[in-house]
Design a protein around this motif. Structure first.
Motif, PDB file in Angstrom:
ATOM      1  N   ASP A 233      31.027   9.084  42.679  1.00  0.00           N
ATOM      2  CA  ASP A 233      31.752   9.537  43.866  1.00  0.00           C
ATOM      3  C   ASP A 233      30.926   9.156  45.086  1.00  0.00           C
ATOM      4  O   ASP A 233      29.742   9.480  45.167  1.00  0.00           O
ATOM      5  CB  ASP A 233      31.965  11.052  43.819  1.00  0.00           C
TER       6      ASP A 233
ATOM      7  N   PHE B 292      29.551  19.234  43.469  1.00  0.00           N
ATOM      8  CA  PHE B 292      29.243  18.273  42.419  1.00  0.00           C
ATOM      9  C   PHE B 292      28.507  18.916  41.248  1.00  0.00           C
ATOM     10  O   PHE B 292      28.648  18.476  40.110  1.00  0.00           O
ATOM     11  CB  PHE B 292      28.456  17.104  43.003  1.00  0.00           C
TER      12      PHE B 292
ATOM     13  N   ARG C 189      34.406  19.302  47.173  1.00  0.00           N
ATOM     14  CA  ARG C 189      33.952  19.304  45.781  1.00  0.00           C
ATOM     15  C   ARG C 189      32.498  19.747  45.702  1.00  0.00           C
ATOM     16  O   ARG C 189      31.655  19.315  46.475  1.00  0.00           O
ATOM     17  CB  ARG C 189      34.102  17.917  45.173  1.00  0.00           C
TER      18      ARG C 189
ATOM     19  N   ALA D 180      29.020  11.895  46.784  1.00  0.00           N
ATOM     20  CA  ALA D 180      27.983  12.603  46.036  1.00  0.00           C
ATOM     21  C   ALA D 180      26.591  12.133  46.444  1.00  0.00           C
ATOM     22  O   ALA D 180      26.402  11.005  46.911  1.00  0.00           O
ATOM     23  CB  ALA D 180      28.183  12.397  44.540  1.00  0.00           C
TER      24      ALA D 180
ATOM     25  N   ILE E 153      23.643  12.756  41.505  1.00  0.00           N
ATOM     26  CA  ILE E 153      24.906  12.818  40.768  1.00  0.00           C
ATOM     27  C   ILE E 153      25.294  11.443  40.261  1.00  0.00           C
ATOM     28  O   ILE E 153      25.636  11.266  39.080  1.00  0.00           O
ATOM     29  CB  ILE E 153      26.022  13.402  41.666  1.00  0.00           C
ATOM     30  N   ASN E 154      25.255  10.441  41.121  1.00  0.00           N
ATOM     31  CA  ASN E 154      25.689   9.108  40.709  1.00  0.00           C
ATOM     32  C   ASN E 154      24.714   8.442  39.740  1.00  0.00           C
ATOM     33  O   ASN E 154      25.133   7.674  38.875  1.00  0.00           O
ATOM     34  CB  ASN E 154      25.902   8.229  41.937  1.00  0.00           C
TER      35      ASN E 154
ATOM     36  N   PHE F 168      34.711  10.475  39.748  1.00  0.00           N
ATOM     37  CA  PHE F 168      33.961  11.672  39.392  1.00  0.00           C
ATOM     38  C   PHE F 168      34.408  12.166  38.004  1.00  0.00           C
ATOM     39  O   PHE F 168      35.600  12.083  37.690  1.00  0.00           O
ATOM     40  CB  PHE F 168      34.211  12.767  40.441  1.00  0.00           C
ATOM     41  N   PRO F 169      33.487  12.649  37.125  1.00  0.00           N
ATOM     42  CA  PRO F 169      32.090  12.995  37.398  1.00  0.00           C
ATOM     43  C   PRO F 169      31.102  11.845  37.237  1.00  0.00           C
ATOM     44  O   PRO F 169      29.883  12.058  37.348  1.00  0.00           O
ATOM     45  CB  PRO F 169      31.822  14.079  36.352  1.00  0.00           C
TER      46      PRO F 169
ATOM     47  N   ARG G 269      19.427  18.215  39.415  1.00  0.00           N
ATOM     48  CA  ARG G 269      20.794  17.727  39.602  1.00  0.00           C
ATOM     49  C   ARG G 269      21.037  16.451  38.795  1.00  0.00           C
ATOM     50  O   ARG G 269      22.136  16.237  38.282  1.00  0.00           O
ATOM     51  CB  ARG G 269      21.062  17.483  41.098  1.00  0.00           C
TER      52      ARG G 269
ATOM     53  N   SER H 117      23.925  16.423  36.097  1.00  0.00           N
ATOM     54  CA  SER H 117      24.995  15.434  36.193  1.00  0.00           C
ATOM     55  C   SER H 117      25.216  14.765  34.841  1.00  0.00           C
ATOM     56  O   SER H 117      26.369  14.568  34.413  1.00  0.00           O
ATOM     57  CB  SER H 117      24.640  14.386  37.253  1.00  0.00           C
TER      58      SER H 117
END
Length: 683
Positions: free
Chosen positions: A502, A34, A32, A505, A509-510, A498-499, A616, A620
């Motif tokens: 994850d 991200f 994936r 990630a 992202i998180n 996700f999104p 990022r 995200s």
């Protein structure tokens, strides 16, 4: 105040290395990405429209499926969860003969009964014939009232008003009997009171719907049309005496405590001391909460000013509309034809998916056990507990640094934050639905028994201590919420994918995803509504007057910002209706960003897939709100949804964050640029 985009409650970084749980990989089998530049529109400057920059190509290349009214991150994840549930339901429904009353018997047989279209078609509208016959025999106002009471206590329909047992928001450890305005069918009172082209189109579709259902049960076209006119006239009268959604945002406006005798004085035709026992509300009821007293006063007067025959038509309609989606295909078709005018949905959701949703909302804590066992390992719950604690610490630090709030109010705010309780994934103790009988060959009967079980469960809470352990959403739900009277935040298992989240990630992202969701729900405890409840969930003012005024000044700036956004032609976002959600987005994203900056990645400038950690983080956030919707749905949501459209949920909060300007080099002249002094900072 749900996080979700639908029909939205008050609710030092920890770096975990956990690999036991990962989100499903893309169906291609490739690792994936991200943040995938293929989803972005790099021809758009991030400072002109960040939503388009982050999501533009995806929106253009992913048309809304015909069975959906909007499509994006929430919808995709919800569809994946539906597919998971269908896998479970197909398995358990193919093994009849499970022990009677067992989890698998009731889950499997409820689904099987809903999929038995041959029996459903054969029965037509037979299941509601006894209800229509009973109504036909009414000849007095008392008969009308008795039928309303019967229908509600037997889960036939909910005519005229709402009644139930709920927490007393000024005494949150106790349950109280509460009454609310009701009696209308259209999604908002404005649909009866306005006359623009969109509204008139919906009114026309609604009248056709009424006419169709009456003809399907034997009325002539002429009589059915007359019935439609009667119903619309009566519901319009009720709409005129209802409070608006924005008026009801003030919890003090809807907190009106009456003695039972005092309430009876404003509703002389409704003898509540007699009615409440018939509604199965047991015990001594000395006081009640009435959300909208003027509504009940006027509605009571309508009981005698409107002919009994008209009330009988109204009661018939309440039975018909409540049952239509569960009867034979002509009724289901008529229901969809009406709803599609409001929503823009092009084709009916497949029956198996409708039945999956029905099982989930009906006996969700039985189905949820099967879902969690297969799709939600305990490691994810552990991760979330730590992340929530991290976010609480960070929000506390931000509160301590506020330059507009006094030390006195800060201390109380920190006390409230410390008292937050958290529910993650699924309940510690599952509901068993004791006594609920599910018959594989009786779909409509199952639905009535389920609703009656739920009604009895609710009213039987009266006189008992408030149960703070119950989940208010099912495990597969893609949502999160905050409860003001519980002072708790809830994150079902369904959203922890996700999104949003994850394990594979990077932190950006998180934190831009699930941490911002956590921050959103925490901030609901301090939005325009949530801030009026104290640490133990009591509706009680804990602010100094000066601090309250300073908060309102800042919150009004958010209202003004969103009022300026256009959705369709002349339709604007309603900044007052969406105020709480907008404040939660702003506070939640700021808190998540600060927490992210404590992580190892937050301290670095190492790029991944060409983007810095800060970039990022904001990308995200944007992909969480990746979505498009049909014009009909957009117009409807502006009237009814306390959430702003996804484009503005993406763009508005970040336009107030200095870090976003630095991350994407946003400068004067860019369309989203705001001068530093104009950037709104609250929590």
């Amino acid at each position: 105040m749900n996080l979700k985009i639908s029909n939205l409650l008050l609710t030092g970084a920890v770096c975990l290395s956990i690999t036991a749980f990962v989100s499903d990989p893309p169906k291609t089998g490739k690792p994936r990405k991200f943040i995938d530049p293929a989803n972005m529109d790099l021809s758009v400057k991030p400072g002109d429209n960040f939503f388009e920059y982050a999501n533009g190509t995806w929106v253009k290349t992913h048309p809304i499926p015909d069975k959906q009214t909007r499509w994006g991150s929430f919808g995709i994840l919800a569809q994946e969860n539906t597919d998971h549930l269908l896998t479970i339901l197909r398995e358990v429904s193919k093994t009849p003969g499970q022990p009677k009353g067992s989890l698998k018997q009731r889950v499997g047989d409820l689904y099987a009964s809903g999929m038995d279209s041959l029996t459903i078609e054969k029965r037509g509208y037979e299941p509601i014939v006894p209800d229509l016959k009973r109504i036909s025999e009414i000849n007095t106002v008392d008969g009308v009232i008795n039928e309303m009471v019967y229908d509600r206590s037997h889960s036939v329909s909910d005519p005229l008003f709402g009644v139930g047992v709920r927490q007393d928001s000024k005494h949150p450890t106790k349950y109280i009997v509460g009454f609310n305005q009701g009696g209308t069918t259209l999604a908002d009172r404005d649909y009866y009171l306005q006359s623009d082209a969109r509204t008139m189109k919906i009114q026309g579709a609604y009248k056709r719907y009424i006419t169709t259902l009456f003809t399907l049960t034997g009325s002539t076209e002429e009589q059915a049309a007359k019935n439609a006119a009667t119903i619309f006239r009566m519901e319009s009268a009720l709409a005129k005496i209802q409070l608006s959604r924005t008026q009801m945002r003030d919890p003090h406006v809807t907190y009106n405590k009456f003695s039972l005798a005092g309430f009876e004085k404003i509703t002389p035709h409704l003898a509540w001391s007699k009615i409440l026992p018939e509604l199965r509300i047991k015990g001594v009821v000395d006081s009640v909460l009435v959300g909208q007293p003027e509504f009940f006063k006027a509605a009571d007067a309508m009981l005698t000013s409107i002919p009994v025959d008209d009330w009988k038509v109204y009661l018939d309609w309440n039975v018909l509309k409540g049952a239509a989606g569960s009867l034979s295909s002509p009724f289901v078709k008529a229901s969809f034809e009406y709803s599609s005018v409001v929503s823009g949905q092009r084709v009916q959701t497949p029956r198996n998916e409708r039945m999956s949703a029905l099982v989930d909302r009906s006996i969700g804590e039985l189905l949820g056990q099967l879902y969690v066992a297969r799709y939600f390992p305990p490691a994810a719950k552990v991760y979330m507990v730590n992340l929530v604690n991290n976010m609480k610490i960070t929000l506390g630090e931000r509160i301590k640094r506020l330059d507009w709030m006094s030390a006195e109010t800060k201390d109380r705010a920190l006390k409230k934050l410390a008292a937050f309780s958290v529910k993650i994934g699924y309940p510690d103790k599952w509901e068993t639905y004791k006594g609920l009988v599910i018959d594989r060959h009786d779909y409509f009967g199952n639905l009535r028994r389920i609703e009656e079980w739920r009604y009895n469960f609710q009213v039987n809470q009266y006189g008992k201590p408030v149960d703070k352990k119950r989940f208010n959403m099912t495990a597969p739900t893609v949502n999160a919420n905050y409860s003001p009277t519980q002072n708790e935040i809830t994150f079902p298992a369904g959203i922890l994918q996700f999104p949003f989240f994850d394990f594979k990630a990077d932190d950006a992202i998180n934190y831009g995803g699930i941490a911002a969701v956590i921050g959103h729900e925490m901030t609901h405890g301090f939005d325009d509504q949530g801030r009026q409840y104290d640490a133990d969930g009591t509706l009680r003012d804990w602010w100094t007057k000066d601090d309250a005024n300073k908060f309102k000044l800042r919150a009004d700036m958010v209202v003004d910002q969103y009022n300026g956004f256009t959705v369709l032609d002349t339709i604007h976002v309603n900044g007052v209706l969406t105020e709480g959600e907008n404040l939660a987005d702003l506070g939640g994203l700021n808190t998540a960003y600060e927490a992210f900056k404590k992580t190892k990645e937050g301290h670095s400038n190492v790029k991944i897939d060409g983007f810095t950690p800060d970039q990022r983080f904001f990308l995200s956030w944007a992909q969480v709100w990746r979505s498009s919707q049909r014009p009909e749905s957009a117009a409807s949501r502006i009237k009814t949804d306390p959430h702003s459209p996804e484009q503005y949920r993406t763009n508005a909060p970040i336009s107030n964050m200095d870090a976003w300007y630095a991350a994407f080099d946003v400068k004067p002249g860019d369309k989203m640029y705001k001068k530093p002094d104009d950037r709104i900072k609250i929590w």
